[in-house]
Scaffold this active site. Sequence first.
Site, PDB file in Angstrom:
ATOM      1  N   LEU A  15       0.832  -1.215   0.000  1.00 35.49           N
ATOM      2  CA  LEU A  15       0.000   0.000   0.000  1.00 35.49           C
ATOM      3  C   LEU A  15       0.860   1.256   0.000  1.00 35.49           C
ATOM      4  CD1 LEU A  15      -2.827  -0.753   2.578  1.00 35.49           C
ATOM      5  CD2 LEU A  15      -3.113  -0.296   0.145  1.00 35.49           C
ATOM      6  N   SER A  16       2.186   1.082   0.047  1.00 38.49           N
ATOM      7  CA  SER A  16       3.070   2.235   0.174  1.00 38.49           C
ATOM      8  C   SER A  16       2.916   3.251  -0.968  1.00 38.49           C
ATOM      9  CB  SER A  16       4.521   1.788   0.307  1.00 38.49           C
ATOM     10  OG  SER A  16       4.671   1.040   1.485  1.00 38.49           O
ATOM     11  N   LYS A  64      15.605  -6.878   3.767  1.00 37.68           N
ATOM     12  CA  LYS A  64      15.938  -5.962   4.870  1.00 37.68           C
ATOM     13  C   LYS A  64      17.339  -6.172   5.466  1.00 37.68           C
ATOM     14  CE  LYS A  64      11.244  -4.887   6.233  1.00 37.68           C
ATOM     15  NZ  LYS A  64      10.131  -5.104   7.156  1.00 37.68           N
ATOM     16  N   ASP A 100      11.006   0.276  11.375  1.00 36.09           N
ATOM     17  CA  ASP A 100      10.134  -0.834  11.790  1.00 36.09           C
ATOM     18  C   ASP A 100      10.052  -0.902  13.313  1.00 36.09           C
ATOM     19  OD1 ASP A 100       9.323  -1.904   9.387  1.00 36.09           O
ATOM     20  OD2 ASP A 100      10.910  -3.398   9.283  1.00 36.09           O
ATOM     21  N   GLY A 136      14.475  -9.866   8.853  1.00 34.59           N
ATOM     22  CA  GLY A 136      14.751  -8.467   9.179  1.00 34.59           C
ATOM     23  C   GLY A 136      13.685  -7.831  10.056  1.00 34.59           C
ATOM     24  N   GLY A 244      -1.917  -5.463  11.620  1.00 32.50           N
ATOM     25  CA  GLY A 244      -0.634  -4.993  11.101  1.00 32.50           C
ATOM     26  C   GLY A 244      -0.605  -3.542  10.632  1.00 32.50           C
TER      27      GLY A 244
END
Length: 271
Positions: A15-16, A64, A100, A136, A244
């Site tokens: 969705l970024s 990552k 994160d 990651g 999330g």
Amino acid sequence: MRKYCVIGYPIKHSLSPKIFNRAFRQLKIPAQYEAVEVRPEKLAAFMRGFRKKYSGANVTIPHKEKILRFLDKLSPEAKKIGAVNVIVNQRGKLVGYNTDVFGAMVALGKEVRGQRSDVRCHRLAGSNVVILGAGGAARAIVYGLKKAGAKITVLNRTVSHAEKLARDFKCKFGALENFDPANCDILINATSVGMCSKETPLPQLKKILRGSKKKSIVMDIIYRPRMTKFLRDALGAGCRIITGEVMFFSQAAESFKLWAGKKFPLKFCLL
Ligand code: ATR
């Protein structure tokens, strides 16, 4: 026009692009954001052209950790975690950050730099947290929870990966099958399993949780679908859940701050 991207494999679910392009438009920042599918074996080739093309990027599954070798510098936090989910191109120097950890701690209800979600998690200090996964994303969560004083167990499909993470952060480890709710206040899925609505890293979860007196708080880092099978199973067994999107949105807001030097202008409800 500045260009940003998210790199990962798979990446179609992301969705970024939607939220960052909307944020850039809203603040009239001349920038564009795109999702780029980069297969693991193509990462080195992709990174060769990165500096000239992009002002920054998000990094997701499964890059990552592997991305570190292509960067010039790491933030102190990214260095300690050993994983990067944001790159900033500072006049040709690629700097890696980890947001994160910020996202995960906000999702767990910890107030971080004035931001906190609605979730009322019980005290993290001293609580028993089980983390599924040793990639990651798991590294960032383990780092944040360790700092908050939680007692952590990492369970993973490949036990040797869990063992390495556990050695780095001094916590316990085991196989996914070793999950025991009796000693688990918070259970977190940090594997990449669940983007398909039928998949879950712990197929027996509902049965296990139903048979337990202790009701763990259950969190997923996968945000699409919002209700993963993992979370549906936990809810069906009477557990409280953390979806999330809180972590996703919080890490994105921190990425935006690093690139644009401005507060992210969007709210969760736009997801
Ligand atoms: P990220 O950087 O987003 O954490 P990653 O480094 O690729 O992504 O890590 C993915 C995690 O999901 C790993 O812990 C992986 O387990 P392995 O170490 O055994 O590879 C876990 N994972 C991926 N596919 C899985 C599956 N089908 N079942 C269980 N765990 C899985």
